[in-house]
Design an enzyme around this catalytic site. Structure first.
Site, PDB file in Angstrom:
ATOM      1  N   HIS A 144       6.736  -4.916   2.488  1.00  0.00           N
ATOM      2  CA  HIS A 144       7.181  -6.184   1.903  1.00  0.00           C
ATOM      3  C   HIS A 144       6.703  -6.367   0.462  1.00  0.00           C
ATOM      4  CE1 HIS A 144       9.267  -9.830   2.047  1.00  0.00           C
ATOM      5  NE2 HIS A 144       8.824 -10.329   3.190  1.00  0.00           N
ATOM      6  N   ASP A 146      12.322  -7.219  -0.342  1.00  0.00           N
ATOM      7  CA  ASP A 146      12.354  -8.473   0.395  1.00  0.00           C
ATOM      8  C   ASP A 146      13.445  -8.434   1.458  1.00  0.00           C
ATOM      9  OD1 ASP A 146      10.302  -9.579  -1.221  1.00  0.00           O
ATOM     10  OD2 ASP A 146      11.794 -10.012  -2.777  1.00  0.00           O
TER      11      ASP A 146
END
Length: 405
Positions: free
Chosen positions: A380, A384
């Protein structure tokens, strides 16, 4: 004059240890003779002698860490003449041990296989009472490697029949379950170390989609009828490479000052080795290969992985990884741990027929289709949710709209 023997640079930083020396100090060696075995978390590789001579010095002994370029030992040239490797006579080679006889008295092979066995191979053969003449060696010049012995132990048990006159390999008979500890081998320890570090470094997030493989199945069947056999994994690799255009960062990695996007799409494919763990051979520059070339490359890498013949270069340099865990029956695995230094890993579950609703002629219809769950687990820090879902959408779209053959 001395010639240095060094750890190959092609390991590209993969941590290795010296597993066993195949020659002793003072022993003559010929050029390209297997000299020392190195083991990483992925492969065991032999380092050949760079020149003919006499092994004069061992600097990194068994179990020592061997980083790329490290000095393993030295060979003196011009001071000794290499001699051919002796072979055990056919009479000794083919003789089987008498009932109760330890195999140390017959630990030799015939002229088709080198009799020079590494210490770890010799110990394993003695431990499991295995006749080496009954093992197909996959090392250089047919030499038996430790992986060959491990594979023989896993796949079969040597049983004495007909009063002990013959020894044949038979499938293991199911026995009552008895709990026992399983000692760690080096590969398992390295896998554990890498997994813990990967989870600690990268925040893992997983997205789940579903893919209809009807178009791929039709294309695969049409090619098979023309004599071209491809696995579903070949289609998955090709579709993953094409999907990178929608979100290039997924083919990248987190750096302290930037996201470094790889200039080529090098896709690793997890390959299970039974109880020995798994390796991840890499299809280099998959984006530039045709579907058939991807399939041929996969076949070659998978075969060599299961025969213990991968090199350090075969398992290094990946920019993205695929875990086709469905081949062993899993519908869903999440999160799948990202290969350290990469931004994402694709998981593909079991391909099975499921009932789905589709629009046919403007009306809802219940159909039976070959379906599989597909996941993308991402770092992450690098990408995204929007990029993750865009990539999966494109990946599924490529599979479901595969053109006719």
């Amino acid at each position: 004059m001395s010639i240095e023997v060094r750890v190959p640079d092609e390991q590209e930083g993969t941590k290795a240890v010296v597993r066993a020396w195949l020659k002793k100090v003072g022993e003559a060696v010929a050029e390209n003779d297997p000299l020392v075995e190195l083991e990483t978390d992925k492969v065991t590789q032999e380092v050949p002698a760079p020149a003919a001579g006499v092994l004069s010095e061992i600097l990194l002994d068994t179990d020592a860490e061997a980083v790329p370029g490290a000095l393993l030992g030295r060979i003196s040239v011009g001071e000794g003449k290499p001699t051919p490797t002796p072979f055990v006579s056919s009479e000794v080679a083919t003789r089987l041990p008498a009932q109760g006889e330890r195999p140390s008295t017959w630990l030799g092979t015939n002229g088709d296989i080198e009799t020079r066995l590494s210490p770890s191979v010799r110990r394993a053969l003695l431990q499991h009472d295995i006749d080496p003449s009954r093992i197909h060696g996959t090392g250089r010049n047919g030499r038996i490697t430790r992986e060959d012995v491990d594979r023989a132990v896993t796949m079969a048990t040597v049983s004495h029949v007909d009063g002990g006159d013959k020894a044949i390999a038979q499938p293991r008979v199911a026995e009552p379950f008895a709990a026992s500890d399983i000692p760690h081998d080096r590969m398992r320890l390295k896998i554990a170390e890498n997994m813990v570090r990967a989870v600690a470094d990268a925040p893992h997030v997983t997205a789940l989609f579903e893919a209809d493989f009807s178009a791929v199945a039709a294309h695969k069947k049409a090619l098979a009828e023309r004599g071209v056999k491809l696995s579903y994994t070949a289609y998955i690799v090709k579709a993953a490479a094409q999907a990178m255009a929608i979100a290039p960062a997924i083919n990248g990695r987190w750096m302290d000052d930037r996201i470094a996007v790889s200039s080529t799409i090098d896709i690793g494919v997890g390959t299970a080795l039974g109880d020995k763990g798994l390796v991840v051979p890499v299809v280099k520059d998959a984006g530039s290969l045709s579907l058939e070339d991807v399939g041929a490359k996969l076949d070659d890498l998978t075969r060599r992985a299961r025969e213990g013949q991968l090199t350090g270069g075969d398992v290094s340099g990946g920019s993205f990884t695929i875990s086709n865990h469905g081949v062993s029956g899993s519908l869903l695995a999440a999160p799948i741990i990202i290969h350290q230094g990469q931004a994402a890993i694709l998981g593909v579950g079991k391909l099975e027929k499921r009932v789905v609703v589709r629009t046919v002629g403007g009306q809802d219809a219940i159909l039976i289709r070959p379906m599989a769950y597909v996941t993308l687990t991402i770092d992450h820090r690098v990408v995204d949710g929007h990029q993750t879902n865009a990539w999966l959408t494109r990946f599924v779209e490529i599979l479901e709209s595969w053109p006719s053959a």
